[in-house]
Each structure stands twice: as structure tokens, then as C-alpha cells.
Design a protein around this motif. Structure first.
Motif: not given
Length: 190
Positions: A179-183, A185-187
Motif C-alpha cells: 500500500a505504501r509503495l502504491d501511494r 508511485e502515485k505521488d
């Protein structure tokens, strides 16, 4: 409970002409079979099929739980696993005839789908069954080999529960990291 089971038993008898002829010799006799909480009672007809009967049985066969377990495991029950009451000769003859009943799925498949389709279905089912047996044997062999290794850990329930708890924690940690990696990546892409 007898009436719903009679057509099934009679279907099996029909698929086994030799057993049908053996039963026909006892036409007019009433038998009762008790197994796993079920009671089957019927009068043997002239053709060897069972018919509905409400009279007292001439013989009664009782399959004890040990017999049912052995049958389900593919083993033959022993003498103490089955009780015969009433006419002993009739009971033994019925037991032998019923013991010789075999279900022929190919016969029913051919009636429903035709002989070519039944043969194809039968071959595929046999192949699947063979594969499942091989997988089961392989797993059993692997477990057996693992258990025979001197360094194989044999754990108690508390240790196993602790290990499962750790696995759950690791799974949760990985989910949070994803979940942190997804956030992150979005940032980066914003």
C-alpha cells in the motif's frame, strides 16, 4: 426409509444379473438391512428385485459402524462387523448377493450420452482419478520422508500456532508495504 432406497438397490441388482438370479431363488422372503442409521426392508420378488414390504423380515443384516468404516475405506468387513438375525441361510445368501453388487457407471453414461461419449467420459474420469491417487501418494511419501529425517522438526500445537501468528503478521506487513509503495508511485506520477 426403505421406499426411497429400493429403486437404487434395484438398479444395482439390474446391473448384476448373476446376483439378480441368486436373489430370485428367495422370492417371497423379506429381508432387512440396517447400516449407518438407515433401514432397508423389502420382499424379494420373482425377478430378484426388492419390493416394498411391511411384514416382519425373515432375516435381518446389521452392518455395525466398524463394517461401514471398512467398506468406505475399500476393505472387507470381518465376521464381527455384521450381525445376521432370523433365517441364517437366507441372511448369508443375501449378504453374498449384495456383496457382489457392483455399480457400472459406464452403463448409465452410455444410456444418457451414448456409448462414444460414455467411453470418453469414462476414460477422462479414470485419468483424473489416477492423477489424484498419484498426487495423494506423492504427498504421503513426502510427508513420510520428512518425518523420517532426523533434523525434521516435530512441533507441538503452541509452536505451530505461534508460527501461524508470525505468518499472519508477515502477510499484514507485506500488505502495508504494498500500500505504501502504491501511494509513493502515485505521488511520483502526480
Amino acid at each position: 426409509m426403505s421406499a426411497p432406497l429400493l429403486p437404487i438397490i434395484n438398479h444395482l441388482i439390474q446391473q448384476n444379473p448373476e446376483q439378480q438370479r441368486a436373489l430370485a431363488k428367495f422370492a417371497g422372503k423379506t429381508v432387512q438391512i440396517n447400516a449407518a442409521g438407515l433401514r432397508l426392508q423389502g420382499r424379494i420378488g420373482a425377478q430378484g428385485f426388492l419390493e416394498t414390504a411391511n411384514t416382519a423380515p425373515d432375516t435381518a443384516l446389521t452392518f455395525h459402524n466398524s463394517a461401514v468404516q471398512k467398506i468406505l475405506q475399500g476393505h472387507k468387513p470381518g465376521v464381527g462387523d455384521i450381525a445376521v438375525e432370523g433365517d441364517l441361510m437366507l441372511g448369508m445368501a443375501v449378504l453374498t448377493a449384495f456383496g457382489g453388487l457392483r455399480y457400472d457407471a459406464g452403463n448409465d453414461l452410455a444410456r444418457l450420452f451414448g456409448s462414444n461419449a460414455a467411453e470418453n467420459i469414462g476414460e477422462r474420469a479414470a485419468a483424473i482419478g489416477h492423477t489424484i491417487k498419484q498426487i495423494g501418494r506423492s504427498i504421503a511419501e513426502q510427508i513420510g520422508e520428512f518425518a523420517r529425517e532426523p533434523e525434521s522438526p516435530v512441533v507441538d500445537q503452541a509452536t505451530l500456532l505461534e508460527w501461524l501468528d508470525e505468518v499472519d503478521k508477515l502477510r499484514d506487513d507485506v500488505a502495508r508495504l504494498n500500500a505504501r509503495l502504491d501511494r509513493l508511485e502515485k505521488d511520483i506520477w502526480l
